[in-house]
Design an enzyme around this catalytic site. Structure first.
Site, PDB file in Angstrom:
ATOM      1  N   HIS A 399       0.829  -1.204   0.000  1.00 19.24           N
ATOM      2  CA  HIS A 399       0.000   0.000   0.000  1.00 19.24           C
ATOM      3  C   HIS A 399       0.860   1.249   0.000  1.00 19.24           C
ATOM      4  O   HIS A 399       0.523   2.251  -0.613  1.00 19.24           O
ATOM      5  CB  HIS A 399      -0.941  -0.030   1.196  1.00 19.24           C
ATOM      6  CG  HIS A 399      -2.043  -1.017   1.004  1.00 19.24           C
ATOM      7  ND1 HIS A 399      -2.630  -1.697   2.011  1.00 19.24           N
ATOM      8  CD2 HIS A 399      -2.655  -1.425  -0.138  1.00 19.24           C
ATOM      9  CE1 HIS A 399      -3.568  -2.493   1.521  1.00 19.24           C
ATOM     10  NE2 HIS A 399      -3.590  -2.344   0.220  1.00 19.24           N
ATOM     11  N   ARG A 543     -22.578  14.165 -13.200  1.00 20.86           N
ATOM     12  CA  ARG A 543     -23.041  12.778 -13.203  1.00 20.86           C
ATOM     13  C   ARG A 543     -23.990  12.581 -12.033  1.00 20.86           C
ATOM     14  O   ARG A 543     -23.692  12.968 -10.912  1.00 20.86           O
ATOM     15  CB  ARG A 543     -21.848  11.824 -13.070  1.00 20.86           C
ATOM     16  CG  ARG A 543     -22.287  10.370 -13.020  1.00 20.86           C
ATOM     17  CD  ARG A 543     -21.121   9.429 -13.115  1.00 20.86           C
ATOM     18  NE  ARG A 543     -20.430   9.307 -11.841  1.00 20.86           N
ATOM     19  CZ  ARG A 543     -19.354   8.551 -11.651  1.00 20.86           C
ATOM     20  NH1 ARG A 543     -18.825   7.893 -12.673  1.00 20.86           N
ATOM     21  NH2 ARG A 543     -18.785   8.476 -10.482  1.00 20.86           N
ATOM     22  N   GLU A 642     -19.837   2.226 -19.415  1.00 20.18           N
ATOM     23  CA  GLU A 642     -18.926   1.517 -18.523  1.00 20.18           C
ATOM     24  C   GLU A 642     -19.387   0.092 -18.242  1.00 20.18           C
ATOM     25  O   GLU A 642     -18.688  -0.684 -17.619  1.00 20.18           O
ATOM     26  CB  GLU A 642     -18.753   2.288 -17.209  1.00 20.18           C
ATOM     27  CG  GLU A 642     -20.057   2.678 -16.537  1.00 20.18           C
ATOM     28  CD  GLU A 642     -19.854   3.560 -15.300  1.00 20.18           C
ATOM     29  OE1 GLU A 642     -18.726   3.637 -14.786  1.00 20.18           O
ATOM     30  OE2 GLU A 642     -20.837   4.172 -14.854  1.00 20.18           O
ATOM     31  N   ASP A 666     -14.505   1.143 -14.771  1.00 18.82           N
ATOM     32  CA  ASP A 666     -15.485   0.067 -14.647  1.00 18.82           C
ATOM     33  C   ASP A 666     -15.529  -0.802 -15.899  1.00 18.82           C
ATOM     34  O   ASP A 666     -15.628  -2.021 -15.804  1.00 18.82           O
ATOM     35  CB  ASP A 666     -16.872   0.640 -14.351  1.00 18.82           C
ATOM     36  CG  ASP A 666     -17.027   0.951 -12.880  1.00 18.82           C
ATOM     37  OD1 ASP A 666     -16.672   0.083 -12.070  1.00 18.82           O
ATOM     38  OD2 ASP A 666     -17.460   2.062 -12.548  1.00 18.82           O
ATOM     39  N   CYS A 713     -13.470   9.296 -19.297  1.00 16.46           N
ATOM     40  CA  CYS A 713     -13.272   9.928 -17.984  1.00 16.46           C
ATOM     41  C   CYS A 713     -12.708   8.964 -16.956  1.00 16.46           C
ATOM     42  O   CYS A 713     -12.614   9.282 -15.782  1.00 16.46           O
ATOM     43  CB  CYS A 713     -14.563  10.560 -17.486  1.00 16.46           C
ATOM     44  SG  CYS A 713     -15.879   9.360 -17.209  1.00 16.46           S
TER      45      CYS A 713
HETATM   46  C1  PEP Z   1     -15.198   4.838 -14.475  1.00 19.34           C
HETATM   47  O1  PEP Z   1     -15.808   3.828 -14.137  1.00 19.34           O
HETATM   48  O2  PEP Z   1     -14.245   4.834 -15.279  1.00 19.34           O
HETATM   49  C2  PEP Z   1     -15.551   6.146 -13.878  1.00 19.34           C
HETATM   50  C3  PEP Z   1     -15.017   7.257 -14.308  1.00 19.34           C
HETATM   51  O3  PEP Z   1     -16.433   6.126 -12.848  1.00 19.34           O
HETATM   52  P1  PEP Z   1     -16.045   5.756 -11.351  1.00 19.34           P
HETATM   53  O4  PEP Z   1     -14.547   5.592 -11.271  1.00 19.34           O
HETATM   54  O5  PEP Z   1     -16.540   6.890 -10.508  1.00 19.34           O
HETATM   55  O6  PEP Z   1     -16.772   4.480 -11.125  1.00 19.34           O
HETATM   56 MG    MG Z   2     -17.659   3.981 -13.021  1.00 18.14          MG
END
Ligand code: PEP
Ligand code: MG
Length: 782
Positions: A399, A543, A642, A666, A713
């Site tokens: 970690h 979002r 995603e 995701d 993103c």
């Molecule tokens: C993703 O899943 O890439 C994303 C930007 O959303 P989060 O990381 O908030 O799940």
């Molecule tokens: Mg996500």
């Protein structure tokens, strides 16, 4: 109750995939419960267990075991067991059923001794298997290492078993009490004797060597060059008081309070780090919170206080240091690295007990810190004098390593083999955190060359920072929009300062976590309004609530799920809680007035969800319009892509959604079936896998066919190699951690779009992330 219909209703209300346990009192309750079951569908009935357990004791026992994630049968066994225990206490009273194992009840101790045949002793795998097998019985099982005189410890604690240091040829004693004591030991003996699934053949020399010692070379941990004098520190030197105590109860009380305090401190740090480092890094602290609840650690310390009158600090220090030492000698690389976590929580509790924490990170002058191993909290406390860190132990997955990367402190690990040769005398060293190369007292020509390289890197970073407000345009004229991912309102100004052209992802769930109840419409409005004021008329993608998965808000009462990432998450939560959703949508529409807000729905799986979400948005607009509240309308609405199904159906979504934003975090975990937070699967947590790249290509093609804009993103947008490939695949916008904006803009300015397209075409035909990275980073083996 004794009303069959009400019982049935109660059962269906709490019915889940795990099933339902019904505690029955006597008499007519038995009959009514039975009748109630008759009303249920077969499939549901199969998931109901009725036990004649006492309400209070049975419910408590069942609740405790259920909270450990046990199966319905285990939970129901526990509830039944409560009855037997109660009967033992209230001898002769209320005996409804004959005790199936009277001997065990009256003579709770059953004991066997077994010699360990496993060539490598009880490393993580056999220990875990033992825990699983032992937990199947309704018995309190303890293990002792007779040869080493260690233990006993609970058969349910991995930490406890690790601490016994069980090696081949050691004799262990397994004792059990409770109704199934005998059966348990009968089953466990052959299992332990046959090695708990380990091969009993002599291990080959290679197999006995832990993976990281197959080479004596240091490993790269955190990128960057470091040159400077070496400072050796050990993290173990803590002055713990030795005095004995008069009142053990007081002392145990102090220990509990200190542990609670340490837990609160961990939680605070986790919250603070979630916004500065990203939630994967902050999740480290969740693992530490679990260690703070380890029953074995606590029992060790409590026993030392009670039996030897040790003070709380001394007893706790001995307990955690022993456990850490045991982790450190395990064969499993991942578990070995948990030793640093145990030491870290150990020191935190000591600090809460008034024992000063050693200040590892303070150097008298700028230099390189050499430590045995570093605890996560020590990384966050490193001073600016630390130019780089060399860990003698450790590895890439510790970690501390993850935090060092997140903080941008160059580091290498596993350097023990290098340092005994030079002793602890201060010397100068240089290392490269990208390759793991280490030079002790390097010749001046080498230092010169390295300094030149560092200077080049520094100038490039400065140049990137200087022109951070200019657009990111490739050498052949393609402009890529660069926006920021924000989790907190306060980060908006800093993002603009770093060159963000807008906000590509505002994670509203951060307005919902770490609090006791959901924020009101006005509260959400006030927060979003602030973002709108900071960003002016720049585009801001809000979002909607993406709770669930690893983001929790206990007050929403989301069900406990076996696989939260595959459960009620994101839009699924909002669509099933219309009031929660309406409140948020009204707040967004109001805050959007006068700005350029767009709304994005997370975790969209199929078109019906986008349509439903849009209908909800229409309703929010209608309500606001009716009461004359100013708000933005119409408003652009897009989706996060995603979930693999959304990617595969991107042609359908491209017709209806106004824009796409690909969540590679995701998407990668779902496409590669690899939990995004599991350090053991690090090699799959990379969006550059050809399977993911092919999906992105498909998404971009379908979106562009309909003239729709595509952003990415996920974290991949802030990685220069991934950014180049994403742009090669045709992505229009990258939304990223603001600190990375200057560097990513420079990466884009240095590239030719045509080259990136060729690179992307080549990458999707490769077979693994490793291949894609080596080709994209110019380490092309072919
Ligand atoms: C993703 O899943 O890439 C994303 C930007 O959303 P989060 O990381 O908030 O799940
Ligand atoms: Mg996500």
């Amino acid at each position: 109750g004794t009303n069959a219909m009400e019982i049935m209703e109660a059962i269906t209300t709490v019915m889940s995939t795990e099933g339902v346990l019904v505690l029955m009192d006597m008499g007519s309750a038995l009959l009514s419960a039975d009748t109630a079951l008759g009303f249920l569908e077969d499939e549901q009935r199969a998931r109901v267990r009725c036990v004649a357990a006492p309400f209070v004791e049975g419910a408590v026992a069942a609740g405790v075991v259920a909270s450990l994630g046990s199966t319905l049968d285990e939970v129901s066994r526990e509830a039944e067991g409560a009855l037997r225990q109660k009967r033992e206490h209230v001898a002769g009273e209320g005996a409804m059923t004959p005790d199936p194992n009277p001997k065990a009840a009256t003579n709770p101790e059953e004991t066997i001794r077994v010699t360990i045949p496993n060539p490598l002793g009880w490393h993580a795998r056999p220990a875990a298997r033992f825990i699983r097998e032992a937990s199947a019985f309704h018995a309190d099982i303890q293990v002792r290492n007779v040869t080493k005189g260690r233990g006993p410890t609970s058969a349910k604690s991995l930490t406890g078993l690790a601490s016994l240091g069980i090696l081949r040829g050691h004799e262990i004693e397994i004792s059990a009490s409770g109704p199934e004591a005998k059966t348990a030991l009968q089953a466990l003996r052959p299992s332990v004797e046959s090695g708990l699934g380990d091969s009993l053949a002599e291990p080959s020399p290679a197999a006995t060597v832990p993976p990281t010692t197959t080479t004596d070379e240091p490993v790269p941990v955190s990128s960057g060059l470091a040159i400077g004098p070496l400072f050796f520190t050990t993290s173990a030197e803590i002055a713990v008081p030795e005095e004995k105590v008069e009142n053990p109860d007081n002392e145990i009380d102090r220990l509990h309070k200190a542990i609670d305090e340490a837990k609160a401190a961990v939680a605070r740090e986790q919250t603070a780090l979630r916004s500065t480092l990203g939630k994967n890094e902050a999740a480290i602290f969740a693992a530490q919170a679990l260690l703070l609840e380890d029953p074995d650690l606590l029992h060790r310390a409590e026993a030392a206080i009670r039996e030897h009158r040790e003070n709380a600090a001394r007893a706790w220090a001995n307990a955690y240091q022993e456990v850490a030492a045991n982790y450190a000698q395990l064969d499993d690389e991942y578990l070995r690295q948990r030793a640093a976590d145990v030491r870290d929580i150990g020191v935190r509790v000591l600090a809460a007990l008034g024992v000063a924490r050693p200040r590892v990170g303070d150097l008298p002058q700028a230099g390189i810190l050499v430590v045995d191993d570093l605890a996560p909290a020590e990384v966050t406390a490193l001073s600016k004098n630390v130019l780089g860190v060399i860990c003698l132990q450790g590895g890439r997955t510790s970690h501390a390593a993850i935090l060092l990367r997140a903080r941008g402190v160059p580091a290498i690990a596993h350097a023990r083999a290098t340092f005994p040769r030079i002793g602890a005398a201060a010397a100068t060293a240089a290392f490269d955190g990208d390759t793991g190369e280490l030079w002790i007292d390097p010749p001046s020509a080498k230092i010169e060359a390295l300094r030149t390289r560092m200077e080049t890197q520094r100038i490039a970073a400065e140049e990137a920072a200087r022109i951070r407000h200019e657009a990111a345009v490739t050498t052949d004229g393609r402009t890529v929009a660069i926006s920021a991912n924000l989790g907190r309102v306060g980060e908006a100004a800093a993002a603009l300062e770093r060159g963000a052209e807008g906000v590509g992802l505002f994670r509203t769930e951060f307005l919902f976590i770490d609090r006791q109840d959901a924020p009101s419409e006005d509260e959400q409005f006030a927060a979003l309004r602030q973002v709108r004021e900071t960003m002016g008329t720049r585009p801001v993608v809000i979002r909607t609530l993406d709770i669930g998965g690893d983001k929790e808000a206990p007050y929403l009462g989301l069900p406990r799920e076996a696989n939260p990432f595959l459960g009620e998450r994101g839009i699924r939560v909002c669509l099933s809680r219309p009031e929660l959703f309406q409140t948020q949508l009204r707040a967004i529409l109001r805050a959007a007035d006068g700005g350029d807000f767009r709304i994005m729905f997370p975790m969209i799986t199929e078109l019906s969800e986008l349509r439903e979400a849009r209908a909800a948005l229409d309703e929010a607009h209608r309500v606001l319009a009716q009461s004359g509240v100013p708000h933005a309308w119409p408003i652009s609405t897009g989706i996060m892509v995603e979930v693999p199904s959304a990617a595969m159906l991107s042609d359908q979504f491209a017709v209806e959604a106004d824009f796409f934003s690909i969540g590679t975090n995701d998407l990668t975990q779902y496409v590669l079936a690899a939990d995004r937070g599991n350090p053991a699967l690090a090699r799959f947590q990379d969006a550059l896998h050809p399977a993911v790249l092919r999906m992105i290509e498909q998404i971009v093609t379908e979106a562009h066919r309909r003239g729709k804009h595509v952003a990415v993103c996920g974290e991949s947008a802030s990685d220069p190699t991934a950014a180049r490939l994403l742009i090669g695949l045709g992505v229009d916008e990258l939304s990223l951690n603001p600190t990375r904006i200057p560097a990513i803009k420079s990466t884009i300015r240095a590239a030719r779009h045509g080259d990136l397209q060729s690179l992307a075409r080549r990458a999707i035909d490769l077979t693994s992330t490793t291949e894609v990275r080596s080709v994209a980073e110019g380490r092309d083996p072919a």
